[in-house]
Design a protein around this motif. Structure first.
Motif, PDB file in Angstrom:
ATOM      1  N   ILE B  10      76.215  56.228 -79.510  1.00 53.90           N
ATOM      2  CA  ILE B  10      75.054  57.247 -79.462  1.00 53.90           C
ATOM      3  C   ILE B  10      75.617  58.545 -78.720  1.00 53.90           C
ATOM      4  O   ILE B  10      75.351  59.624 -79.323  1.00 53.90           O
ATOM      5  N   ALA B  75      71.214  55.437 -84.458  1.00 56.40           N
ATOM      6  CA  ALA B  75      71.319  57.051 -84.099  1.00 56.40           C
ATOM      7  C   ALA B  75      71.405  57.903 -85.480  1.00 56.40           C
ATOM      8  O   ALA B  75      70.915  59.053 -85.550  1.00 56.40           O
ATOM      9  N   GLU B  95      66.273  56.832 -74.301  1.00 62.12           N
ATOM     10  CA  GLU B  95      67.206  55.980 -75.053  1.00 62.12           C
ATOM     11  C   GLU B  95      66.793  54.622 -75.007  1.00 62.12           C
ATOM     12  O   GLU B  95      66.718  53.878 -76.252  1.00 62.12           O
TER      13      GLU B  95
END
Lengths: 60, 147
Positions: B10, B75, B95
């Motif tokens: 990420i 992602a 997140e």
């Protein structure tokens, strides 16, 4: 191989690893290479180079 | 360990996304400065009959199939969301909430599995998940009404 390992190999210069990462991020590059619905090949090349630079500079 | 490995990708994706966007902006600014369009090149492209839109679309389809199998690359999937409202709403999530969402939707993980991964009870994971859905719905509806 997990992503961390892949990235480490790519940073070390492993071409296959670099290609693997490039193909993973290809949709992102292609999408950002679109200039008003026209694909800009030069821009795509620049962004590919940008990705390789990111691989080099990123701190794992 | 699992979360850490996800976080690495990420972080990397965020790094790449930023770099790519900046490069693109600079490039396009430069390009517009040289506003004389090279018509020859455009004609040559057309005569080659390369339909980049279609190629990209086909690639998107293949990549999506791959991403659904390997949901941990979500992602990347986020970047492919074309509905801007949805994309924006997803980016507004924390997140952790995104992870729960994709684990449930793509990974089809049970709440106890998700809870175990993120060190929360399965009930907490379940509540977070439905909270995220409500939040997304709210944000998408709000946009529609022009607020």
């Amino acid at each position: 191989m997990d992503f961390e390992q892949l990235l480490i190999y790519a940073k070390g210069g492993d071409q296959k690893a670099q290609e693997e990462i490039l193909s993973m991020y290809k949709p992102l590059l292609v999408k950002n290479s679109m200039d008003r619905n026209v694909f800009d090949e030069d821009l795509y090349q620049e962004l590919s180079a940008t990705l390789l630079e990111c691989i080099r500079k990123f701190r794992v | 360990m699992e979360i850490q490995k996800n976080m690495l990708q990420i972080r990397f994706t965020a790094y790449v996304t930023t770099a790519v966007r900046n490069k693109r902006v600079n490039y396009l600014m430069q390009k517009s400065r040289h506003s004389w369009v090279n018509m020859e090149q455009v004609d040559q492209l057309e005569s080659l009959h390369i339909n980049f839109e279609e190629l990209y679309h086909r690639y998107t389809v293949e990549r999506t199939a791959f991403l659904l199998e390997n949901w941990r690359h979500y992602a990347e999937f986020l970047e492919m969301v074309e509905d801007r409202k949805l994309a924006r709403a997803l980016k507004h999530l924390k997140e952790r909430d995104r992870m729960i969402l994709f684990a449930r939707l793509f990974g089809e993980e049970s709440f106890s599995e998700i809870g175990e991964t993120l060190q929360m009870s399965s009930k907490q994971a379940e509540m977070s998940y439905y909270y995220v859905l409500r939040k997304l719905r709210k944000e998408l509806e709000a946009d529609k009404n022009g607020f």
